[in-house]
Scaffold this active site. Structure first.
Site, PDB file in Angstrom:
ATOM      1  N   LYS A 109       0.850  -1.208   0.000  1.00  0.00           N
ATOM      2  CA  LYS A 109       0.000   0.000   0.000  1.00  0.00           C
ATOM      3  C   LYS A 109       0.878   1.249   0.000  1.00  0.00           C
ATOM      4  O   LYS A 109       0.612   2.211  -0.715  1.00  0.00           O
ATOM      5  CB  LYS A 109      -0.934   0.000   1.216  1.00  0.00           C
ATOM      6  CG  LYS A 109      -2.119  -0.932   1.039  1.00  0.00           C
ATOM      7  CD  LYS A 109      -2.897  -1.168   2.326  1.00  0.00           C
ATOM      8  CE  LYS A 109      -3.953  -2.257   2.104  1.00  0.00           C
ATOM      9  NZ  LYS A 109      -4.590  -2.722   3.332  1.00  0.00           N
ATOM     10  N   GLN A 114      -4.635  -1.267   9.576  1.00  0.00           N
ATOM     11  CA  GLN A 114      -4.603  -2.616   8.994  1.00  0.00           C
ATOM     12  C   GLN A 114      -5.201  -3.627   9.978  1.00  0.00           C
ATOM     13  O   GLN A 114      -4.800  -3.687  11.141  1.00  0.00           O
ATOM     14  CB  GLN A 114      -3.135  -2.984   8.671  1.00  0.00           C
ATOM     15  CG  GLN A 114      -2.969  -4.310   7.966  1.00  0.00           C
ATOM     16  CD  GLN A 114      -3.578  -4.332   6.561  1.00  0.00           C
ATOM     17  OE1 GLN A 114      -3.432  -3.391   5.799  1.00  0.00           O
ATOM     18  NE2 GLN A 114      -4.273  -5.407   6.234  1.00  0.00           N
ATOM     19  N   ASP A 147     -11.152   3.281   3.968  1.00  0.00           N
ATOM     20  CA  ASP A 147     -11.523   1.864   3.912  1.00  0.00           C
ATOM     21  C   ASP A 147     -13.042   1.680   3.899  1.00  0.00           C
ATOM     22  O   ASP A 147     -13.526   0.596   3.590  1.00  0.00           O
ATOM     23  CB  ASP A 147     -10.965   1.150   5.160  1.00  0.00           C
ATOM     24  CG  ASP A 147      -9.832   0.198   4.831  1.00  0.00           C
ATOM     25  OD1 ASP A 147      -9.673  -0.150   3.644  1.00  0.00           O
ATOM     26  OD2 ASP A 147      -9.119  -0.204   5.769  1.00  0.00           O
TER      27      ASP A 147
END
Ligand code: NAD
Length: 296
Positions: free
Chosen positions: A54, A98, A121
């Site tokens: 990422k 994460q 997200d």
């Protein structure tokens, strides 16, 4: 083999290039780069790989990448205060923590602390609610990537029968909401569903997001159906390293389906590309600069 292979890798590369173009325009207008902060707690090897890729993709798109690595024994309070700092940081447009998190930390509390306007997200309950209500908000990257691939292949999805296998907050539920917004007739199947093969056989669109290697078989698939395989499973290949397979038995299903995403190279690359897209959208919003989303 009769199915068309849906090239998620190629589509993702094109999307990333379009995002990178728009990043240049943003930098010229705003006088700064869009910024994505990624927080990793602990040493989970798979999470470490995701966070590194990422970070690399963010920089390759011309955005600023801020990676925060915290030890596995980090307390929830310490993590929440980092999230609050990032919420307040004007250089940070998107925040991604994460998952999974170590067991002493309540994932829901962390997600709920992220500013919904920086929640690239799309996991915050406010964004889940916006999606369910048909309002503008951030949509989870993996299902949004799946819908992009489906629309690219099929055009108008209206009226199609879709079966989503899996009901997680990250994939299954938002996937179903997105397909409903495209006017599909949507069924969500899960671990308690009875006679899953018969249900799946009715579908024009099948999305498998279960996490069980090669569970979906050819005789579950209506001839010509479009199959999106979200699953990423590492199975023993006898070489000590293993190989990646999806939730769909690819070779046999490809003989029946009209289109199918491979694993790897299908849905996986779309997730990061959509994350970059969501960060670009967040940056425009935070800076008050309009963005034509149809152009990306
Ligand atoms: P999850 O474990 O949170 O959810 C799995 C779902 O599958 C559950 O809702 C469960 O009810 C359902 N399920 C379990 N067994 C079943 C069965 N026998 N029949 C029908 N349904 C069953 O998983 P998740 O986070 O939604 O991820 C699903 C898969 O997608 C995993 O393999 C994961 O690695 C992969 N994934 C891929 C990406 C990507 O970028 N491609 C992103 C997220 C998740």
């Amino acid at each position: 083999m009769s199915a068309a292979i849906i090239d998620g890798k190629g589509f993702a590369e094109t999307l990333r290039a379009r995002v990178a173009d728009k990043v240049q325009d943003f930098v010229a207008d705003a006088g700064r780069q869009p910024g994505l902060a990624v927080v990793l707690v602990g040493e989970d090897p798979a999470s470490g790989v995701y966070v590194r890729s990422k970070g690399r993709a963010t920089e390759a798109a011309g955005m600023a990448s801020f990676t925060h690595r915290l030890p596995a024994d980090t307390s929830q309070d310490i993590l929440l205060s980092l999230v609050r700092r990032l919420n307040a940081d004007p250089m940070v447009d998107g925040i991604l923590v994460q998952l999974p998190l170590p067991q002493q930390i309540d994932e829901n509390a962390v997600i709920a602390t992220i500013d919904p306007n920086k929640d690239v997200d799309g996991f915050h309950p406010v964004n889940a609610g916006r999606l369910a209500s048909g309002l503008d908000g951030f949509v989870p990257c993996t299902p949004l990537g799946c819908v992009m691939l489906l629309k690219d292949r099929l055009g108008d999805l209206s009226g199609k029968d879709a079966v989503v296998i899996g009901r997680s907050n990250i994939v299954g539920k938002p996937m179903a909401q997105l397909l409903l917004a495209e006017s599909c007739t949507v069924t969500i199947a899960h671990s308690r569903t009875r006679d899953l093969p018969a249900l799946v056989r009715r579908a024009d669109i099948v999305v498998a997001a279960v996490g069980r290697p090669e569970m979906v078989k050819a005789d579950w698939i209506k001839p010509g159906a479009t199959v999106i395989d979200v699953g990423i499973n590492r199975v023993d290949a006898g070489d000590g390293k293993g190989r990646l397979v999806g939730d769909v038995t690819f070779d046999e299903v490809a003989r029946v389906a009209g289109g199918i995403t491979p694993v790897p190279g299908g849905v996986g690359p779309m997730t990061i590309a959509v994350l970059l897209r969501n960060t670009l959208v967040a940056a425009h919003r935070n800076a008050g600069i309009p963005l034509d989303r149809d152009a990306i």
